[in-house]
Design a protein around this motif. Structure first.
Motif, PDB file in Angstrom:
ATOM      1  N   ASN A  76      11.227  -0.606  -0.275  1.00  0.00           N
ATOM      2  CA  ASN A  76      10.960  -0.212   0.885  1.00  0.00           C
ATOM      3  C   ASN A  76       9.764  -0.237   0.864  1.00  0.00           C
ATOM      4  N   PRO A  77       9.036  -1.518   1.142  1.00  0.00           N
ATOM      5  CA  PRO A  77       7.466  -0.722   1.274  1.00  0.00           C
ATOM      6  C   PRO A  77       7.192   0.000   2.620  1.00  0.00           C
ATOM      7  N   LEU A  78       5.833   0.682   2.791  1.00  0.00           N
ATOM      8  CA  LEU A  78       4.914   1.432   3.577  1.00  0.00           C
ATOM      9  C   LEU A  78       4.822  -0.205   4.660  1.00  0.00           C
ATOM     10  N   HIS A  79       5.169   0.589   5.597  1.00  0.00           N
ATOM     11  CA  HIS A  79       3.984  -0.324   6.704  1.00  0.00           C
ATOM     12  C   HIS A  79       3.310   0.287   7.461  1.00  0.00           C
ATOM     13  N   SER A  80       2.405  -0.284   8.376  1.00  0.00           N
ATOM     14  CA  SER A  80       1.642   0.180   9.609  1.00  0.00           C
ATOM     15  C   SER A  80       2.054   0.315  10.740  1.00  0.00           C
ATOM     16  N   SER A  81       3.649   0.678  11.142  1.00  0.00           N
ATOM     17  CA  SER A  81       4.402   0.340  12.135  1.00  0.00           C
ATOM     18  C   SER A  81       5.653   0.269  12.529  1.00  0.00           C
ATOM     19  N   PRO A  82       6.567   0.611  13.146  1.00  0.00           N
ATOM     20  CA  PRO A  82       8.180   0.939  12.854  1.00  0.00           C
ATOM     21  C   PRO A  82       8.678  -0.524  12.875  1.00  0.00           C
ATOM     22  N   LYS A  83       8.006  -1.583  13.904  1.00  0.00           N
ATOM     23  CA  LYS A  83       8.630  -2.594  14.457  1.00  0.00           C
ATOM     24  C   LYS A  83       8.185  -3.317  13.209  1.00  0.00           C
ATOM     25  N   GLY A  84       7.355  -2.826  11.353  1.00  0.00           N
ATOM     26  CA  GLY A  84       7.900  -3.577  10.488  1.00  0.00           C
ATOM     27  C   GLY A  84       5.490  -3.426  10.257  1.00  0.00           C
ATOM     28  N   GLY A  85       5.412  -4.482  11.232  1.00  0.00           N
ATOM     29  CA  GLY A  85       3.751  -5.219  10.295  1.00  0.00           C
ATOM     30  C   GLY A  85       3.567  -5.256   9.125  1.00  0.00           C
ATOM     31  N   ASN A  86       2.139  -4.412   8.976  1.00  0.00           N
ATOM     32  CA  ASN A  86       1.378  -4.990   7.542  1.00  0.00           C
ATOM     33  C   ASN A  86       1.921  -4.452   6.964  1.00  0.00           C
ATOM     34  N   VAL A  87       1.993  -4.686   6.028  1.00  0.00           N
ATOM     35  CA  VAL A  87       2.802  -3.873   4.780  1.00  0.00           C
ATOM     36  C   VAL A  87       1.112  -2.961   3.687  1.00  0.00           C
ATOM     37  N   VAL A  88       1.454  -1.848   3.937  1.00  0.00           N
ATOM     38  CA  VAL A  88      -0.241  -0.582   3.822  1.00  0.00           C
ATOM     39  C   VAL A  88      -0.272  -0.448   2.191  1.00  0.00           C
ATOM     40  N   GLU A  89      -1.571  -0.728   1.894  1.00  0.00           N
ATOM     41  CA  GLU A  89      -2.345  -0.379   0.777  1.00  0.00           C
ATOM     42  C   GLU A  89      -2.503   1.007   0.055  1.00  0.00           C
ATOM     43  N   LEU A  90      -2.272   1.250  -1.015  1.00  0.00           N
ATOM     44  CA  LEU A  90      -2.594   2.947  -1.158  1.00  0.00           C
ATOM     45  C   LEU A  90      -3.564   2.420  -2.207  1.00  0.00           C
ATOM     46  N   SER A  91      -4.819   3.018  -1.805  1.00  0.00           N
ATOM     47  CA  SER A  91      -5.860   3.025  -2.231  1.00  0.00           C
ATOM     48  C   SER A  91      -5.846   3.542  -3.583  1.00  0.00           C
ATOM     49  N   SER A  92      -4.689   4.954  -4.385  1.00  0.00           N
ATOM     50  CA  SER A  92      -4.941   5.513  -5.163  1.00  0.00           C
ATOM     51  C   SER A  92      -3.405   5.947  -4.657  1.00  0.00           C
ATOM     52  N   ALA A  93      -2.302   6.123  -6.326  1.00  0.00           N
ATOM     53  CA  ALA A  93      -1.038   6.753  -6.133  1.00  0.00           C
ATOM     54  C   ALA A  93      -0.622   8.295  -5.682  1.00  0.00           C
ATOM     55  N   PRO A  94      -0.513   7.658  -4.402  1.00  0.00           N
ATOM     56  CA  PRO A  94      -0.090   9.255  -3.809  1.00  0.00           C
ATOM     57  C   PRO A  94       0.856  10.026  -4.652  1.00  0.00           C
ATOM     58  N   THR A  95       0.765  11.537  -4.907  1.00  0.00           N
ATOM     59  CA  THR A  95       1.954  11.992  -5.376  1.00  0.00           C
ATOM     60  C   THR A  95       2.504  12.149  -3.920  1.00  0.00           C
ATOM     61  N   LEU A  96       2.354  12.428  -3.121  1.00  0.00           N
ATOM     62  CA  LEU A  96       3.934  13.130  -2.199  1.00  0.00           C
ATOM     63  C   LEU A  96       3.582  12.138  -0.988  1.00  0.00           C
ATOM     64  N   PHE A  97       5.110  12.364   0.082  1.00  0.00           N
ATOM     65  CA  PHE A  97       4.580  11.605   0.682  1.00  0.00           C
ATOM     66  C   PHE A  97       5.121  12.526   2.185  1.00  0.00           C
ATOM     67  N   PHE A  98       4.882  12.923   3.126  1.00  0.00           N
ATOM     68  CA  PHE A  98       5.294  14.544   3.967  1.00  0.00           C
ATOM     69  C   PHE A  98       5.838  13.565   5.099  1.00  0.00           C
ATOM     70  N   PRO A  99       7.001  13.848   5.524  1.00  0.00           N
ATOM     71  CA  PRO A  99       7.521  13.172   7.188  1.00  0.00           C
ATOM     72  C   PRO A  99       7.346  14.234   8.192  1.00  0.00           C
ATOM     73  N   VAL A 100       7.035  13.002   9.172  1.00  0.00           N
ATOM     74  CA  VAL A 100       6.135  13.272  10.661  1.00  0.00           C
ATOM     75  C   VAL A 100       7.263  13.349  11.492  1.00  0.00           C
ATOM     76  N   GLU A 101       7.876  11.765  11.504  1.00  0.00           N
ATOM     77  CA  GLU A 101       8.655  11.834  12.619  1.00  0.00           C
ATOM     78  C   GLU A 101       9.545  10.509  12.402  1.00  0.00           C
ATOM     79  N   ILE A 102      10.675  10.183  13.496  1.00  0.00           N
ATOM     80  CA  ILE A 102      11.406   9.001  12.760  1.00  0.00           C
ATOM     81  C   ILE A 102      11.413   8.528  14.265  1.00  0.00           C
ATOM     82  N   SER A 103      11.816   7.220  14.674  1.00  0.00           N
ATOM     83  CA  SER A 103      12.081   6.272  15.522  1.00  0.00           C
ATOM     84  C   SER A 103      13.214   5.253  14.862  1.00  0.00           C
ATOM     85  N   GLY A 104      13.913   5.397  15.050  1.00  0.00           N
ATOM     86  CA  GLY A 104      15.435   4.409  14.832  1.00  0.00           C
ATOM     87  C   GLY A 104      15.676   4.715  12.878  1.00  0.00           C
ATOM     88  N   ASP A 105      15.326   3.479  12.690  1.00  0.00           N
ATOM     89  CA  ASP A 105      15.839   3.148  11.272  1.00  0.00           C
ATOM     90  C   ASP A 105      14.922   3.684  10.220  1.00  0.00           C
TER      91      ASP A 105
END
Lengths: 237, 207
Positions: free
Chosen positions: A171-200
């Motif tokens: 379940n990789p991270l993407h640049s948009s809710p329609k898919g888009g590019n898989v987002v690279e992480l320059s270093s491992a973040p410790t936490l991801f904080f929820p912001v908003e939901i669009s569909g799934d």
């Protein structure tokens, strides 16, 4: 607090190394290294692989959670299919007394400290039908006119959480809710904080390496797939 | 190696070697002209000490977490374990709150005995408190009411005291708790907000 002794620094250093190598009792997950992207147009995220246990939402129509009034009431009543009384879940008294145990009562979240969150799976004119035991799938009923419960969406619950984790391989991270590019992480973040939901899709923000002094990043990850919740929730810090 | 901690009410804690098997915590008296032995705590195998449930200037809330396996993590028993120096700082926080500001605070989850985040079947998950790299560093507390006591309720409760809770964060920061959160209701000035904290505050040791 000002550290005024090298002794303390040494002690802390020893503890930190102990976290990684000591007697096997500390269970911190180890971060995985991050692959360098071979192509910046097709970036690959590599978050530490979190163990996410999918949660089945196929029959869910939302949640039923206790209100603030439930704490004041001290208990909530649960009913059987025929409307007869089944069980009172009592919250912990201020004196620390634990509620009466019921080995068959295991909803999605529950604490004697004052909250219950049920998976809501049905409703009739007078009752909500909820999963009362997540291990067995057993269901029980709550009166619709009870002021001690309120209905809410899974989306609200997720957005109220402090943070989430996900398995970046499946379940990789993407640049948009329609898919888009898989987002690279320059270093491992410790936490991801929820912001908003669009569909799934769930928009999250994070700071590289968990360093809040660095720029905040944003991306989208699927919170639901094939009728299952596929993120891990951290309701509090 | 166990240490003696001399806890000053100004926010500093001075550690020094001792020859005991326990950490001794000496609290500066109210007149700030001497110290008394508050308590001695023995470090466990995870090099954490069990912060007491209650003394005459603070107490705890909620049941004690039982631990167990969850999402591949073995959560230890209990929920009141801290690094020895963090325990010293927290004694200082509670003492200053009580003696200087007449605030009686109730503490909640810290870490479990093995350094993991505390957990019981059915309970919510912590992102800190031992999950990830923050073990023995985080402390939850119930918000303070207008009468100066921790209460069981949310920030929008009519009894919630903006003044008293801001004092808690200010005093905690003096003692080194600088990674702190309030709930998204954001009733307090200058404290970062975070989800999952409308019914309790979070004090995180370190910057």
């Amino acid at each position: 607090m000002k550290v005024l002794s090298e002794v303390l620094l040494l002690s802390l250093t020893l503890f930190i190394s102990g976290c990684n190598y000591s007697n096997g009792q500390i269970t911190h997950p180890q971060k995985t290294s991050i692959d360098q992207p071979s192509n910046t147009n097709e970036l690959r995220s590599k978050v530490k692989n979190t163990e996410v246990q999918p949660y089945d939402l196929r029959n869910s129509i939302g949640q039923l959670k206790t209100t603030d009034d439930a704490v004041k009431a001290g208990k909530v009543d649960i009913y059987q299919k025929d409307g007869s009384f089944w069980y009172s879940y009592k919250f912990i008294e201020d004196n620390g007394e634990k509620p009466e145990k019921n080995e068959y009562f295991k909803p999605f979240r529950y604490s004697g400290d004052g909250y219950i969150v049920f998976n809501l799976v049905g409703e009739s004119k007078d009752f909500y039908e909820v999963v009362s035991n997540e291990e067995t799938g057993d269901k029980k009923f709550v009166k619709k006119n009870s002021p001690l419960f309120e209905r809410q969406k899974w989306e609200k619950y997720i957005l109220d959480c402090y943070a989430i984790e996900f398995d970046s391989d499946s379940n990789p991270l993407h640049s948009s809710p329609k898919g888009g590019n898989v987002v690279e992480l320059s270093s491992a973040p410790t936490l991801f904080f929820p912001v908003e939901i669009s569909g799934d899709w769930l928009k999250v923000k994070w700071n590289d390496g968990g360093d809040k002094s660095k720029d905040e990043n944003r991306g989208w990850v699927k919170w639901r797939g094939n009728g299952q919740m596929i993120i891990r929730l951290f309701e509090t810090s | 190696m166990p240490l003696d901690y001399h806890i000053n009410r100004t926010g500093t804690v001075v550690p020094s070697h001792n020859n005991d098997k326990v950490n001794n915590y000496y609290l500066q008296n109210v007149n700030m002209d001497g110290y008394f032995l508050l308590i001695s705590l023995e470090p466990n195998q995870a090099l954490l000490v069990k912060f007491p449930d209650r003394m005459n200037f603070f107490d705890r809330y909620s049941g004690i977490d039982t631990g167990g396996m969850n999402n591949g993590v073995l959560h230890g028993k209990g929920d009141h374990y801290l690094l020895a120096n963090v325990a010293a700082a927290l004694f200082g926080v509670a003492a200053v709150l009580k003696d200087t500001h007449s605030i009686h605070i109730s503490f909640g989850d810290m870490s479990a005995d093995n350094g993991s985040d505390p957990w019981s079947p059915g309970s919510v998950d912590h992102a800190g408190h031992g999950h990830g790299s923050r073990s023995g560093l985080d402390v939850d507390f119930r918000y303070i009411d207008n009468g100066g006591y921790s209460f069981h309720g949310k920030m929008n409760n009519k009894n919630f005291s903006k003044k008293n809770n801001e004092i808690v964060y200010q005093v905690a920061e003096t003692f080194g708790f600088k990674k702190n959160y309030q709930g998204k209701m954001a009733k307090l000035s200058g404290i970062p907000t975070a989800g999952g904290h409308d019914d309790h505050g979070h004090l995180g040791f370190g910057s």
